[in-house]
Design an enzyme around this catalytic site. Sequence first.
Site, short mmCIF file in Angstrom:
data_model
loop_
_atom_site.label_atom_id
_atom_site.label_comp_id
_atom_site.label_asym_id
_atom_site.label_seq_id
_atom_site.Cartn_x
_atom_site.Cartn_y
_atom_site.Cartn_z
N CYS A 68 33.55 36.94 41.42
CA CYS A 68 34.77 36.85 42.25
C CYS A 68 35.79 37.95 41.97
O CYS A 68 36.19 38.68 42.87
CB CYS A 68 35.43 35.49 42.06
N HIS A 122 41.49 36.89 42.73
CA HIS A 122 40.79 35.90 41.92
C HIS A 122 41.67 34.70 41.54
O HIS A 122 42.85 34.85 41.26
CB HIS A 122 40.24 36.54 40.64
#
Length: 468
Positions: A68, A122
């Site tokens: 991610c 994130h």
Amino acid sequence: MIRSLLIPLVCSISSLAADKPNVLFIICDDLNCDLGSYGHPQVKTPNIDKLAARGTLFSNAHCQYSLCGPSRASFMTSLYPDQTQIRGNNILIRKNTPKVVTMSQLFKNNGYTATRIGKIYHYNVPKAIGTNGHDDPASWSDVFNPIGRDKTEEKKIFTLKKGQYGATLSWLAAEGTDEEQTDGIAATEAVARLKKHAADKTPFFMAVGLYRPHTPFVAPKKYFDLYPVDQIEVPTVPEGYFQTIPKAAVKTLQTKKEQINLKPELARQAIQGYHASISFADAQIGRILDALEETGLAKNTIVVFTSDHGYHMGEHGHWQKRSLLDQGTRVPLIIAAPGQSKKGIKTNTPAEMLDIYPTVAALAGLTAPSYLQGINQAPVLDDPDATPRTSALTQLNVDDFSLRTERYRYTEWKQKDAKAIEFYDHQTDPKEMKNLAKDPNYKKQIAELAAMLEKRVKAAKQTPAGVK
């Protein structure tokens, strides 16, 4: 008709729409290509499929890092992970590139309202739901952090490791309505803001980051009911498979010990939860896209739908992310733009997530920073056979890289002081189960791709001027 040159493009857009085309950027978390429009036989995604029917579906798009944090930093800046120096989670993008102008920031600097709803940079999921996560404040005019029952009722979730939800397989067929879930709240907010923009006639870049289908796989029970467990097939691995790939690749695929040789009944439940979460996310996307149509904004809005990286659900014996195989690097990417002359087309031309930034900038007629590493894919919206780039590059760890072309995948793993290779021919092996690295029939292709990879990695490690 959409053109590759900026001036004709702007004229085309403006002839069909108002002064500034808006951007609606929708991204799911940990979503692979298990979608109806991508050919999955079971997963029901009518709203994403409807978007694909009026836009261009990129069937060969890949992230730059199958995790991610690094992936999101890359596509928002159009820089490679070695250029952002983000190869892990929990790192703010301006730590190493303080002067970078992000994708949404470019629009903000050009008079747009740049809004973030949910997860774009994130987040620790589900821990950080409801917070700013590792956001970049300079990227936005306004932000909204939804939080719903999936977070507040966390203790109801089944997990393979007690107390852990985000980094292990976990799921819950939830009670209540869509609108009570975090992503349902995000969709409600997006709808309200679209209506406001329609009334105010203000240009916008709206980024809606859904948390599903990231673990824990939480969705209202009705979505689980779409996928009876007795109709779910668990991927299998041929005997001896792990002896055919590099040890570094095996290590990556078998990192999570509790998920190796998962019991069939648990595997089917996990897949059910993943697919239920996809259909739930699709329903929220449908609510947003319906509002875009009902307000009349669809006529003047560039819509981009994607995910941050791929995801394994038992393929190659692996569960979750972090791989250099198609299942880990490949992402759904659909772009629908005002003035698009062809609709419902699919292209196999290689694309990188880095390309999203320069593409939407070009479609909106904005001058993007010169240091962007992505390539404008707008010509593909008119011509699916166009090839703005010939390969897509993905990194994992520090020195492991993979190159995906229209036909082949070539991967180099660093093992001690040597390198180990994987090579796949998608024409005969679309599931990448037969490593042809030692096949003499492919000696020429392997040599060519090795040289191409070396050149591409060298370029991706050079930090451009203007970002520090």
